[in-house]
Design a protein around this motif. Structure first.
Motif, mmCIF file in Angstrom:
data_model
loop_
_atom_site.group_PDB
_atom_site.id
_atom_site.type_symbol
_atom_site.label_atom_id
_atom_site.label_comp_id
_atom_site.label_asym_id
_atom_site.label_seq_id
_atom_site.Cartn_x
_atom_site.Cartn_y
_atom_site.Cartn_z
ATOM 1 N N HIS A 299 0.831 -1.205 0.000
ATOM 2 C CA HIS A 299 0.000 0.000 0.000
ATOM 3 C C HIS A 299 0.865 1.255 0.000
ATOM 4 O O HIS A 299 1.949 1.293 0.584
ATOM 5 C CB HIS A 299 -0.937 0.004 1.206
ATOM 6 C CG HIS A 299 -2.108 -0.917 1.044
ATOM 7 N ND1 HIS A 299 -3.300 -0.509 0.513
ATOM 8 C CD2 HIS A 299 -2.248 -2.238 1.311
ATOM 9 C CE1 HIS A 299 -4.148 -1.523 0.468
ATOM 10 N NE2 HIS A 299 -3.522 -2.587 0.947
ATOM 11 N N ASN A 300 0.357 2.289 -0.642
ATOM 12 C CA ASN A 300 1.091 3.543 -0.808
ATOM 13 C C ASN A 300 0.624 4.640 0.147
ATOM 14 O O ASN A 300 1.295 5.667 0.249
ATOM 15 C CB ASN A 300 0.962 4.048 -2.249
ATOM 16 C CG ASN A 300 1.597 3.101 -3.238
ATOM 17 O OD1 ASN A 300 2.416 2.253 -2.877
ATOM 18 N ND2 ASN A 300 1.219 3.224 -4.502
ATOM 19 N N ASP A 301 -0.505 4.473 0.790
ATOM 20 C CA ASP A 301 -0.981 5.433 1.785
ATOM 21 C C ASP A 301 -0.222 5.185 3.089
ATOM 22 O O ASP A 301 -0.196 4.061 3.606
ATOM 23 C CB ASP A 301 -2.483 5.262 1.989
ATOM 24 C CG ASP A 301 -3.064 6.304 2.927
ATOM 25 O OD1 ASP A 301 -2.771 6.230 4.139
ATOM 26 O OD2 ASP A 301 -3.805 7.181 2.469
ATOM 27 N N THR A 302 0.396 6.219 3.631
ATOM 28 C CA THR A 302 1.273 6.035 4.794
ATOM 29 C C THR A 302 0.518 5.460 5.990
ATOM 30 O O THR A 302 1.019 4.558 6.671
ATOM 31 C CB THR A 302 1.924 7.366 5.191
ATOM 32 O OG1 THR A 302 0.900 8.356 5.393
ATOM 33 C CG2 THR A 302 2.863 7.856 4.093
ATOM 34 N N LYS A 303 -0.669 5.954 6.264
ATOM 35 C CA LYS A 303 -1.401 5.470 7.427
ATOM 36 C C LYS A 303 -2.035 4.111 7.174
ATOM 37 O O LYS A 303 -2.191 3.313 8.104
ATOM 38 C CB LYS A 303 -2.454 6.494 7.854
ATOM 39 C CG LYS A 303 -1.846 7.785 8.386
ATOM 40 C CD LYS A 303 -2.892 8.803 8.785
ATOM 41 C CE LYS A 303 -3.641 8.392 10.017
ATOM 42 N NZ LYS A 303 -4.583 9.439 10.481
ATOM 43 N N THR A 304 -2.370 3.790 5.940
ATOM 44 C CA THR A 304 -2.899 2.463 5.644
ATOM 45 C C THR A 304 -1.826 1.403 5.825
ATOM 46 O O THR A 304 -2.072 0.334 6.407
ATOM 47 C CB THR A 304 -3.451 2.412 4.208
ATOM 48 O OG1 THR A 304 -4.483 3.387 4.063
ATOM 49 C CG2 THR A 304 -4.026 1.043 3.896
ATOM 50 N N LEU A 305 -0.618 1.678 5.343
ATOM 51 C CA LEU A 305 0.451 0.682 5.514
ATOM 52 C C LEU A 305 0.818 0.519 6.981
ATOM 53 O O LEU A 305 1.172 -0.585 7.427
ATOM 54 C CB LEU A 305 1.661 1.030 4.656
ATOM 55 C CG LEU A 305 2.564 2.218 4.994
ATOM 56 C CD1 LEU A 305 3.664 1.820 5.955
ATOM 57 C CD2 LEU A 305 3.207 2.769 3.717
ATOM 58 N N LEU A 306 0.724 1.594 7.767
ATOM 59 C CA LEU A 306 0.972 1.470 9.207
ATOM 60 C C LEU A 306 -0.133 0.670 9.883
ATOM 61 O O LEU A 306 0.128 -0.080 10.828
ATOM 62 C CB LEU A 306 1.086 2.850 9.844
ATOM 63 C CG LEU A 306 2.337 3.663 9.498
ATOM 64 C CD1 LEU A 306 2.266 5.050 10.125
ATOM 65 C CD2 LEU A 306 3.600 2.949 9.961
ATOM 66 N N ALA A 446 10.528 -5.633 7.406
ATOM 67 C CA ALA A 446 11.759 -4.876 7.176
ATOM 68 C C ALA A 446 11.742 -4.238 5.791
ATOM 69 O O ALA A 446 12.087 -3.055 5.628
ATOM 70 C CB ALA A 446 12.967 -5.794 7.334
ATOM 71 N N ALA A 447 11.323 -5.002 4.781
ATOM 72 C CA ALA A 447 11.245 -4.448 3.430
ATOM 73 C C ALA A 447 10.229 -3.310 3.362
ATOM 74 O O ALA A 447 10.451 -2.292 2.686
ATOM 75 C CB ALA A 447 10.872 -5.554 2.441
ATOM 76 N N SER A 448 9.113 -3.462 4.073
ATOM 77 C CA SER A 448 8.073 -2.432 4.037
ATOM 78 C C SER A 448 8.572 -1.111 4.595
ATOM 79 O O SER A 448 8.284 -0.035 4.036
ATOM 80 C CB SER A 448 6.854 -2.918 4.830
ATOM 81 O OG SER A 448 5.856 -1.921 4.893
ATOM 82 N N PHE A 449 9.362 -1.145 5.666
ATOM 83 C CA PHE A 449 9.771 0.117 6.276
ATOM 84 C C PHE A 449 11.047 0.677 5.656
ATOM 85 O O PHE A 449 11.303 1.876 5.786
ATOM 86 C CB PHE A 449 9.857 -0.046 7.786
ATOM 87 C CG PHE A 449 8.490 -0.057 8.396
ATOM 88 C CD1 PHE A 449 7.838 1.126 8.674
ATOM 89 C CD2 PHE A 449 7.817 -1.247 8.621
ATOM 90 C CE1 PHE A 449 6.557 1.138 9.183
ATOM 91 C CE2 PHE A 449 6.538 -1.251 9.133
ATOM 92 C CZ PHE A 449 5.902 -0.058 9.413
#
Length: 683
Positions: A299-306, A446-449
């Motif tokens: 996901h590209n939305d910062t709060k959605t990926l969090l 790890a890859a996501s962040f």
């Protein structure tokens, strides 16, 4: 601090929060009240935090301070209880509460309708504090519903957007389902006696069938609020809709309150747990962790990926809790204590680095006006203070030593390795699968962040919003700095928080004497806080402070050698262009392109990922387009079919509203006869 003093502090603090909810309604007409209201809410959280720390650090872990209030149900009134586990939850809730209140001072200063947030915000905090203090089902459910309804209002604070209204509807539906499941669980545990106090439930011995039914209801009720798959669908909708400091509390604190309900219910209220409860819970936790990490990466939305990352970490905690239950049921007290300690430690650590990241996402949103990663870039030059704080959160959640995320995940994997000693062959097969799922989730996280921080803060600005970003208010930076400091401290000195957590876990699994060997050096005249050894020897040791000092020394040595080799004058050259000399920012990697390889490997099966390229024919002036679609398997396989079934049933039952009055009376009479028959059989 005596029990009377603790209850006095908690009572004053919670009364203040309830009073602030009334004052929050006045902020639309008097915006100047925003600062004092948030400051008083922070003070109330700080007072509760001090009282909870006193109970956690000074009292015996099995000691409980009780208070009975003359309100509630006529027969039982309201029973409150403060023990080690509830004190830990109060620490988690109010640490996040202090940070969220301080952050909210700057965040809500420019809000169009501040009363939409500040009126329910203190109620949200009060509800989360009441749940772990409750010692009867009625008080527990009152706190649970207060927490749920207040957070629902906060999700709908910006209800002008259709996506936010949909998020509120889904969240309210899941909250109602969870509350109904918990009500069924408490009803089953109350039994024929009908006593809703937790002491009566602890003293009772439910039959295996009733205990299993209550455990299933607890899993559904608490799991839906915590975000366990497939009941996680509300998180990626509600977290982006809510204000950032509210999202930080929902992710860092509210999900832990739900896990508290699961721990309290399965380890205490349902009697002796069965080993297969733990096996099911561990498998669900592993699947939840892997699914959440994969979704976070795509996901590209910062709060959605969090939000999806929260699902991943809840899965890790739940897997460790499942192992603790399996160990306890098998009589392996030391291993059960280690697994539960790992679960509690990761819950505490997640309550630090995830609010830090949500507040960081709020700072980015406040400074740029966007949550889209593909519109960001180069923020490390514009948000000079926010960037290193967010980096600490990213390193912690990616389990990079010496941050706190590594310390707790390391303990979780130690518990997974211990699970090979379980006698049941089902667990011997399930445990390696759970371990593999958790390892996959850790790698994907790890890859996501790396992707999150690299796209948002490194490179060049991809949009004017990022190029013109401005640093946030000092209060917002102070909130993030406090959480980042705790992430560093708990990673470098994990023995300090582990000592009280270990004592709480030992009490919950009846392993007080067996767990004296958890921290290296206990009883041996050495510094136990310096290193952690799960088995009391040197076969597996983590020394966070030594790792931190070694990393700092190597970093300083590297910087010194590079400085000596490069000379005193800086040299400038063109940036590496990856073989593409086009200098435009649009030629950089995007969030979608970084995730594409892993999305193609895992997403086509797990997420039904589909890519579509529309390439116009020669001579057609239309631009080429690329679209990518994802579908959460929970929606695809559970909720879409369920909503379709409900819709068809509603269409068929719609005919009931056009019947004659004599038919309605006959149906009511039949229902009454049926209920009387059920009561007669039950008696």
């Amino acid at each position: 601090m005596s029990g009377v003093d603790q209850w006095a502090l908690i009572g004053v603090a919670q009364t203040t929060l309830l009073a602030l909810a009334v004052g929050g309604c006045l902020t639309n007409r008097r915006p100047v009240l925003i600062v004092p209201l948030y400051a008083l809410a922070a003070l109330a959280c700080l007072i509760t935090l001090i009282a909870a720390l006193g109970a956690l650090l000074t009292a015996a872990p099995d000691a409980a301070s009780r208070l009975v209030l003359p309100v509630g149900l006529p027969d039982i009134r309201s029973h409150l209880r403060l023990d080690g586990l509830s004190a830990l939850l109060l620490v988690i809730v109010n640490t996040g509460g202090v940070a969220a209140c301080v952050f909210g001072i700057g965040y809500d200063a420019h809000a169009a309708q501040p009363a939409r947030v500040l009126a329910p915000f203190p109620l949200f905090l009060a509800g989360m504090n009441l749940v772990p203090l409750a010692d009867d089902a009625f008080t527990f459910l009152v706190g649970w519903e207060l927490m749920s309804l207040a957070s629902w209002l906060l999700v709908l604070a910006d209800h002008e957007h259709a996506d936010n209204r949909r998020a509120g509807l889904v969240y309210l539906s899941m909250a109602a389902f969870g509350a109904l499941a918990l009500l069924m669980a408490f009803g089953a545990l109350a039994g024929a006696s009908g006593s809703y106090t937790f002491d009566a439930m602890r003293a009772a011995t439910p039959s295996p069938g009733i205990a299993a039914l209550a455990a299933l209801a607890l899993l559904l009720g608490a799991g839906s609020k915590a975000g366990l798959a497939p009941l996680h669908v509300w998180l990626p909708l509600a977290h982006p809709a809510a204000p950032s400091h509210v999202s930080a509390l929902m992710s860092g604190a509210m999900t832990k309150v739900a896990l508290y309900a699961l721990m309290r219910g399965l380890l205490e209220l349902t009697g002796t747990p069965q080993w297969w409860w733990g096996g099911i819970l561990a498998v669900i936790g592993g699947l939840t962790a892997a699914l959440g990490a994969l979704q976070s990466l795509t996901h590209n939305d910062t709060k959605t990926l969090l939000a999806y990352s929260t699902i991943e970490n809840i899965g890790v905690i739940t897997a460790a809790l499942g192992l603790a239950i399996a160990f306890k049921a098998s009589g392996q007290r030391l291993e059960a204590g280690l697994a539960l300690t790992a679960a509690l430690f990761h819950a505490l650590n997640h309550a630090l680095f995830k609010p830090l990241l949500f507040l960081g996402a709020g700072a980015v949103l406040h400074g740029t006006g966007t949550r889209s990663l593909d519109r960001l870039g180069g923020l490390i030059h514009r948000l000079r203070w926010t960037a290193p704080l967010v980096l600490i959160g990213c390193l912690a959640i990616a389990a990079v030593p010496p941050l706190n995320g590594f310390a707790s995940e390391w303990l979780v994997f130690q518990s997974v390795l211990d699970a090979t000693s379980l006698a049941h062959w089902e667990m011997k097969f399930a445990t390696p699968v759970v371990g593999a799922l958790l390892a996959l989730a850790a790698a994907l996280a790890a890859a996501s962040f790396v992707r999150f921080f690299g796209i948002a803060f490194l490179g060049r600005p991809r949009d004017a919003a990022a190029a013109d970003a401005r640093e946030v208010a000092p209060s917002m930076l102070a909130a993030m700095a406090g959480l980042a400091t705790l992430c560093l401290a708990f990673g470098a000195l994990p023995g300090v928080p582990l000592d009280p957590l270990m004592r709480v876990a030992a009490t919950m699994v009846d392993a007080t004497g067996a767990m004296d060997r958890l921290l290296l050096g206990q009883g041996e005249g050495r510094t136990a806080w310096l290193a952690v050894a799960p088995h009391g020897d040197v076969t597996a040791v983590y020394a966070g402070l030594i790792a931190a000092l070694g990393l700092a020394a190597l970093t300083g040595l590297t910087v010194g050698l590079v400085s000596l080799a490069s000379g005193s004058r800086p040299r400038r050259g063109p940036a590496w262009d990856c073989g593409f000399p086009d200098p435009r920012p649009q030629t950089q990697y995007t969030a979608a392109s970084m995730a594409q390889p892993l999305r193609r490997i895992f997403g086509s099966v797990a997420l039904a990922a589909r890519d579509r390229v529309d390439m116009p024919a020669a001579g057609d002036p239309r631009p080429a387009t690329f679209t990518s679609t994802l579908r959460d398997p929970a929606w695809r396989y559970v909720f879409d079919p369920l909503t379709g079934l409900v819709g068809r049933a509603a269409d068929r039952l719609n005919a009931l509203q056009f019947l004659a009055i004599r038919v309605y009376l006959s149906l009511m009479f039949a229902a009454l006869i049926g209920l009387l028959a059920v009561v007669a059989i039950a008696r």
